[in-house]
Design an enzyme around this catalytic site. Structure first.
Site, PDB file in Angstrom:
ATOM      1  N   GLU A 340       0.826  -1.216   0.000  1.00  0.00           N
ATOM      2  CA  GLU A 340       0.000   0.000   0.000  1.00  0.00           C
ATOM      3  C   GLU A 340       0.857   1.262   0.000  1.00  0.00           C
ATOM      4  OE1 GLU A 340      -3.092   0.291   2.957  1.00  0.00           O
ATOM      5  OE2 GLU A 340      -4.411  -1.004   1.808  1.00  0.00           O
ATOM      6  N   HIS A 361       9.495 -26.355   0.779  1.00  0.00           N
ATOM      7  CA  HIS A 361       8.851 -27.467   0.076  1.00  0.00           C
ATOM      8  C   HIS A 361       7.745 -26.980  -0.846  1.00  0.00           C
ATOM      9  CE1 HIS A 361      10.896 -30.581   2.541  1.00  0.00           C
ATOM     10  NE2 HIS A 361      11.071 -29.508   3.282  1.00  0.00           N
ATOM     11  N   LYS A 476     -13.948   0.107  -3.528  1.00  0.00           N
ATOM     12  CA  LYS A 476     -14.975   0.529  -2.558  1.00  0.00           C
ATOM     13  C   LYS A 476     -16.093   1.276  -3.276  1.00  0.00           C
ATOM     14  CE  LYS A 476     -11.944   1.483   1.388  1.00  0.00           C
ATOM     15  NZ  LYS A 476     -11.467   2.571   2.211  1.00  0.00           N
TER      16      LYS A 476
HETATM   17  O1  PA5 Z   1      -3.190   1.538   5.736  1.00  0.00           O
HETATM   18  C1  PA5 Z   1      -4.324   1.950   5.638  1.00  0.00           C
HETATM   19  O2  PA5 Z   1      -4.620   3.144   5.816  1.00  0.00           O
HETATM   20  C2  PA5 Z   1      -5.473   1.016   5.292  1.00  0.00           C
HETATM   21  O3  PA5 Z   1      -5.026  -0.298   5.134  1.00  0.00           O
HETATM   22  C3  PA5 Z   1      -6.520   1.046   6.398  1.00  0.00           C
HETATM   23  O4  PA5 Z   1      -5.940   0.673   7.603  1.00  0.00           O
HETATM   24  C4  PA5 Z   1      -7.700   0.120   6.073  1.00  0.00           C
HETATM   25  O5  PA5 Z   1      -8.233   0.438   4.833  1.00  0.00           O
HETATM   26  C5  PA5 Z   1      -8.770   0.249   7.144  1.00  0.00           C
HETATM   27  O6  PA5 Z   1      -9.224   1.557   7.247  1.00  0.00           O
HETATM   28  P1  PA5 Z   1     -10.029   2.078   8.493  1.00  0.00           P
HETATM   29  O7  PA5 Z   1      -9.143   2.003   9.682  1.00  0.00           O
HETATM   30  O8  PA5 Z   1     -10.386   3.489   8.149  1.00  0.00           O
HETATM   31  O9  PA5 Z   1     -11.231   1.204   8.649  1.00  0.00           O
END
Ligand code: PA5
Length: 491
Positions: A340, A361, A476
């Site tokens: 990310e 393995h 989303k």
């Molecule tokens: O790193 C990030 O920002 C994302 O992976 C969020 O943690 C994830 O999308 C969850 O978001 P939220 O905490 O707003 O529910």
């Protein structure tokens, strides 16, 4: 700078080519093509030092320029800030509140469900798997030393998995007057609007209300961790949860960088982990990052080595080979952090977690002889926590193991690491070792902070913003549109 006894180390001997000589060997030529040279690495020094200075300056920016936004650098100093605040304000501090609320769940429940996804889940899961007993949830209460069983949900839309957990709670928690039949909920979402977590919260909240009825118990045993503003916060306040019992996620800390905020600290404290030791480890790593020269600085070395191998040697696949089953979730936490943070604008290494020796393995074949697009970072724990298991002598020696009778499991693992690294080296497969003296709160604190800092350094080296995750929005938006469309009615 004095390093603690438990300092983690990064060894890069397995990816540095020997200095060129006149004597030609095919292996030397292959290593020359696939390994870094010390001089190329040294050539990175001015740049990594400049990036370190830039990151130091970014911590102070309250109004960053457009090209740096989003800038979520709050995680860098967070561990030390929390420790200082705890020292001064004790139970009134953030850590004090975390310990207090965790104490409530520990004292009053035998099971805790943690809801959250991505950065709001993976850190707590990594700490649970790495530091708690491997069969924690199966242990009798006395052996768990007051720690409830832990479950993680709200990280998917998996009907059967959710139903099975609800069913387990429904059948094992019947009389709310018995502490061993009570369960608690931690719901974590920074935005407070993530659909997976929000839906799970609705389902588990209903189940909790069914068990506890209209009294105060639901409000006592449901602890939200969220940003401000957030729909989740509004919902919890509307349901009568005391706003003082809602733990905050600071604005300037992004989800995947939030393990050392209440996001990771509250579940950790519920598990009975020493949250101060976690923070001390993380703070020590930040100090090491800013103060140590390159040769003693695992953050700078890790970032520089992996950056060069990806950008200049075509090693786009970043393997984190964890040499303990207990570290698989740390690998998955790192997968998210790297993917990310750096997987943007058509660039970024692809993370892969492998568990050794299990995956020797399966993936092992490919690591040894597949495409030359990988760098392998071994994550090795030097000392085991439990007494070493010895192979021992047997009357029937058809398995031929009597020759190793005095050897132990840790001996076998050491031999496997050594043998595998040797095989990689002889095939010119670049490999480095990240060594933890042992699994503890202090070493995990260092490790997670090290990997977060290194990811930011890499982002800055690449010219990719390591904060924010604009790509995650696409699914989303579509999912919401599909759910709202008239043609998509319930089956
Ligand atoms: O790193 C990030 O920002 C994302 O992976 C969020 O943690 C994830 O999308 C969850 O978001 P939220 O905490 O707003 O529910």
């Amino acid at each position: 700078m004095e390093l603690p006894d438990e300092a983690i180390d990064y060894h890069i001997g397995g990816l540095i080519a020997a200095p060129a000589t006149d004597a030609f060997t095919p292996l030397a030529e292959l290593q020359g093509k696939n390994f870094l040279t010390l001089s190329r690495l040294r050539g990175m020094l001015p740049l990594v030092n400049q990036v370190r200075g830039q990151i130091a300056a970014e911590r102070e920016m309250s109004n960053p320029p457009a090209e740096l936004r989003p800038l979520d650098a709050g995680f860098i100093d967070m561990p030390q800030k929390l420790l200082d605040q705890f020292r001064r304000q004790k139970e009134k501090s953030e850590v004090g509140r975390v310990i207090d609320l965790a104490g409530r769940l520990r004292a009053q429940t035998d099971r805790v469900v943690v809801l959250g996804i991505g950065g709001s889940y993976l850190g707590a899961r990594a700490l649970f798997d790495a530091l708690c007993h491997t069969y924690h949830n199966e242990l009798p209460p006395a052996a768990r030393l007051g720690s409830p069983r832990m479950y993680f949900e709200g990280n998917n839309v998996d009907n059967d998995a959710v139903s099975h957990l609800l069913e387990l709670l429904e059948t094992s928690c019947v009389d709310p007057e018995l502490p061993e039949e009570r369960w608690g909920l931690i719901v974590v979402s920074k935005s407070g609007g993530t659909i997976e977590t929000a839906v799970a919260y609705r389902l588990f909240r209903n189940e909790m209300r069914r068990l506890y009825g209209p009294g105060d118990r639901f409000k006592q045993l449901c602890i939200p961790v969220t940003g401000n503003p957030s729909k989740l916060r509004d919902l919890c306040v509307a349901e009568g949860i005391d706003p003082n019992d809602i733990l905050p996620i600071p604005d300037n800390v992004g989800g995947r960088y939030s393990v050392f905020t209440p996001v990771g600290l509250l579940p950790a404290a519920v598990m009975g982990l020493d949250v101060r030791a976690l923070l001390l480890g993380a703070a020590a790593m930040t100090k090491r990052f800013f103060e140590e020269p390159f040769e003693k600085n695992p953050v700078l070395q890790y970032a520089a080595v992996n950056h060069l191998l990806a950008e200049e040697y075509g090693k786009d696949i970043r393997v984190m080979a964890v040499w303990s089953k207990k570290l698989e979730s740390v690998g998955l936490w790192y997968d998210q952090l790297l993917a990310e943070s750096l997987g943007k604008i058509g660039r970024g290494p692809t993370p892969v977690t492998a568990v050794m020796t299990r995956d020797l393995h399966s993936r092992g074949q490919q690591f040894q002889e597949g495409q030359r697009d990988k760098v392998i970072n071994n994550l090795i724990v030097k000392n085991v926590k439990t007494a070493p298991q010895q192979i021992g002598m047997a009357d029937h020696n058809e398995d031929d193991l009597n020759q190793f009778s005095r050897r132990t499991m840790p001996d076998l693992l050491r031999a496997a690491v050594q043998g595998t690294n040797q095989a990689y080296s002889e095939a010119a497969r670049p490999t480095a070792d990240l060594v933890l003296p042992q699994l503890s709160e202090h070493t995990l604190g260092q490790l997670l902070q090290m990997l977060m800092l290194a990811t930011v350094v890499e982002g800055r080296l690449m010219g990719v913003n390591p904060y924010g995750q604009p790509g995650v929005e696409a699914y989303k938006k579509n999912m919401k549109k599909i759910l709202q469309s008239a043609g998509n009615q319930p089956a």
